[in-house]
Design an enzyme around this catalytic site. Structure first.
Site: not given
Ligand code: NAD
Length: 259
Positions: A37, A63-64, A158, A162
């Site tokens: 995370d 941090d992805v 967003y 997705k």
């Protein structure tokens, strides 16, 4: 016998919400869990709780959206636990100023796509070689019911992010289907986590959404973690490239019950 005995699982965004609950459940089912995370204190706490309960867990800051961090989290899993079998790309954001396509700023687009789309891609980029070295495994990419349904109360960046997760998942699934790696998308409906609660703090917004859920309630993080466990485990061994929708009936509904 746990359903994930002998497996090493990497869960991004494991400090809160569904990632936190899944970290606990996967560890209870026998997995050695690396959770990552950007909220370090909360992440360390979740890992410590799992260890206190007798499980195996290790927290890593990652941090992805930063590729070097994604590489580091996979390296940490391999160094600490000797391999990687389950990659649960769960971290994601829904930013407050994300709205209509006509109003959403470029900065919101950049941050949303960096975390929600590039984050999943970087996880797969670095996770897949480690999974191949470990004899194969299962990737779970978190999309959303909004990848399937449009809303007039829009969060365009967003929603677009997705949709990208869903199509990327299919392509990865097909490419690696004969190499022992399965890749599926998990599409939650509205789930009671901090991410959604910020949005539903307003009572009118809450009611406007509730009316569209046939079951008439939000989902619980535990209900999604169980679906993720199914995808992570060998119980779903003939499933790849699929989208598992867990949404209280939203995507099935044309008209919802009155009472
Ligand atoms: P949450 O906000 O409770 O948890 C998300 C976690 O991701 C947090 O701990 C956060 O710190 C972490 N995170 C944020 N940016 C990160 C980054 N750049 N790198 C690493 N970690 C980062 O949210 P949640 O509701 O548990 O959401 C989990 C996933 O489920 C997300 O991908 C979200 O889009 C998706 N989802 C949620 C809902 C819902 O209703 N809650 C519905 C559909 C899909």
């Amino acid at each position: 016998m746990g359903r994930l005995d002998g497996k090493v699982a990497l869960i991004t965004g494991g400090a809160s919400g569904m990632g936190m609950v899944a970290s606990r459940l996967f560890a209870a089912e026998g997995a050695r869990v690396v959770l990552t995370d950007v909220a370090d204190e909360a992440g360390e706490r979740v890992a410590a709780e799992i260890r206190d309960a007798g499980g195996e867990a290790h927290y890593v800051h990652a941090d992805v959206s930063v590729e070097a961090d994604a590489a580091g989290m996979v390296r940490a899993a391999v160094e600490r636990f000797g391999g990687l079998h389950v990659l649960y790309n769960n971290a994601g954001v829904m930013l407050p100023d994300d709205g209509s396509v006509t109003t959403t700023d470029e900065a919101i687009w950049d941050r949303t796509l960096a975390i929600n789309v590039k984050g999943v891609a970087f996880g797969c980029k670095h996770g897949i070689p480690a999974m191949l070295d470990s004899g194969g495994g299962s990737i779970i990419n978190v999309a959303s019911f909004v990848a399937w349904m449009g809303a007039a109360t829009s969060q365009t960046a967003y929603t677009a992010s997705k949709g990208a997760v869903l199509s990327m998942t299919r392509e990865i699934a097909v490419e690696y289907a004969r190499k022992g790696i399965r890749c599926n998308a998990l599409c939650p409906g509205p789930i009671e986590t901090p991410l959604l609660m910020q949005l539903l703090a307003d009572e009118a917004a809450r009611q406007r959404r509730f009316v569209h859920i046939p079951m008439g309630r939000l989902g619980r993080a535990e209900e999604l973690a169980r679906a993720a466990l199914f995808l992570a485990s060998d119980d779903s061994s003939f499933m790849t490239g699929a989208s598992l929708i867990v949404d209280g009936g939203i995507t099935a509904a044309y008209v919802t019950p009155l009472d």
